[in-house]
Scaffold this motif. Structure first.
Motif, short mmCIF file in Angstrom:
data_model
loop_
_atom_site.label_atom_id
_atom_site.label_comp_id
_atom_site.label_asym_id
_atom_site.label_seq_id
_atom_site.Cartn_x
_atom_site.Cartn_y
_atom_site.Cartn_z
N GLY A 24 -3.39 20.27 44.24
CA GLY A 24 -2.99 21.53 43.63
C GLY A 24 -3.32 21.58 42.14
N LEU A 25 -3.30 22.80 41.61
CA LEU A 25 -3.57 23.04 40.20
C LEU A 25 -2.28 23.49 39.51
CD1 LEU A 25 -6.93 25.03 40.51
CD2 LEU A 25 -6.59 22.57 40.27
N LEU A 36 -5.04 24.54 32.02
CA LEU A 36 -5.17 24.53 33.47
C LEU A 36 -5.54 23.11 33.85
CD1 LEU A 36 -5.14 26.35 36.00
CD2 LEU A 36 -7.57 26.76 35.61
N GLY A 37 -4.79 22.53 34.79
CA GLY A 37 -5.04 21.13 35.07
C GLY A 37 -4.73 20.71 36.49
N LYS A 47 -12.86 19.68 41.34
CA LYS A 47 -13.90 20.60 41.81
C LYS A 47 -13.34 22.00 42.02
CE LYS A 47 -16.88 17.15 43.95
NZ LYS A 47 -17.45 16.63 45.20
N GLN A 48 -12.14 22.09 42.56
CA GLN A 48 -11.49 23.39 42.77
C GLN A 48 -11.24 24.08 41.43
OE1 GLN A 48 -7.80 23.10 44.98
NE2 GLN A 48 -7.11 25.08 44.26
N LEU A 158 -4.11 36.55 36.11
CA LEU A 158 -5.47 36.06 36.34
C LEU A 158 -5.60 35.22 37.61
CD1 LEU A 158 -8.39 35.87 35.28
CD2 LEU A 158 -7.67 33.89 33.93
N PHE A 159 -4.64 34.32 37.84
CA PHE A 159 -4.79 33.37 38.94
C PHE A 159 -3.77 33.52 40.06
CE2 PHE A 159 -6.77 30.97 35.35
CZ PHE A 159 -8.05 30.98 35.86
N GLY A 160 -2.78 34.37 39.88
CA GLY A 160 -1.81 34.61 40.95
C GLY A 160 -1.15 33.34 41.45
N ARG A 161 -1.12 33.18 42.75
CA ARG A 161 -0.46 32.03 43.37
C ARG A 161 -1.39 30.83 43.55
NH1 ARG A 161 4.55 33.21 45.93
NH2 ARG A 161 5.06 35.41 45.70
N ARG A 162 -2.59 30.90 43.01
CA ARG A 162 -3.53 29.79 43.16
C ARG A 162 -3.18 28.59 42.29
NH1 ARG A 162 -8.95 33.15 42.49
NH2 ARG A 162 -7.57 34.20 41.03
#
Length: 189
Positions: A24-25, A36-37, A47-48, A158-162
């Motif tokens: 996960g991020l 972001l990590g 890579k993700q 920008l990234f929501g639930r990602r």
């Protein structure tokens, strides 16, 4: 918004640790913007992160740690590395240091043998690494060429639930950390 470092409840710490171990991020406040990590040893997560940011794959990533002992396994053994990372800095400073042979090109950058590392000046980012007992990849929370996120709201838009978002306030710096080649002393950014 509560100021960072916000203390994560023990259950949240366990869930975040499990999230990171599953590639996960995480987004979290740093000195100048949200970072972001992921775990630096999680190649799939790195890579993700690169895909999510639309970042060129040849560029290396920065890794932050609460102290030198967290970063040491990622680097080639050297007293100079320890001295550089443990000396007080007036500005947020990232050092390019010789990477351990175990570090993949995905993390250090293709055709590079050095890894960018920093002990953050942001108390919240440092505390997060300490709470999780691990260093973290730390790249600006944005898509390549776009303005970095400076608030939890911007990250979620920008990234929501990602990504898992650790809320809090970013530091007072307007520029990203300076980058110094640890071997030559040359400033690269």
């Amino acid at each position: 918004m509560k100021p960072f470092p916000r203390i994560l409840a023990a259950a949240d710490q366990r869930r975040l640790t499990a999230h990171l171990q599953r590639n996960g991020l995480v987004a979290y406040p740093t000195e100048s913007c949200y970072g972001l990590g992921c775990l630096p040893t999680a190649v799939r997560a790195v890579k993700q992160l690169i895909r999510l940011k639309k970042r060129p794959q040849h560029k290396g990533m920065i890794v932050i740690g609460a102290d030198f002992s967290q970063l040491q396994p990622l680097l080639r053994p050297s007293e100079k590395n320890a001295a550089l990372l443990q000396q007080p800095q007036t500005l947020p400073t990232t050092f390019l240091l010789p990477a351990s042979r175990k570090i993949t090109p995905t993390l250090r950058g293709s055709r590079r043998n050095k890894l960018a590392v920093r002990i953050p000046a942001h108390a919240g980012a440092k505390r997060l690494c300490r709470m999780l007992q691990t260093p973290l990849v730390s790249t600006s929370c944005n898509q390549a060429g776009k303005k970095p996120c400076r608030s939890e709201r911007e990250v979620r838009r920008l990234f929501g639930r990602r990504v898992w978002v650790v809320g809090g306030l970013v530091g007072r710096y307007k520029q990203p950390s300076r980058i110094i080649d640890g071997e030559t002393g040359k400033r690269l950014r």
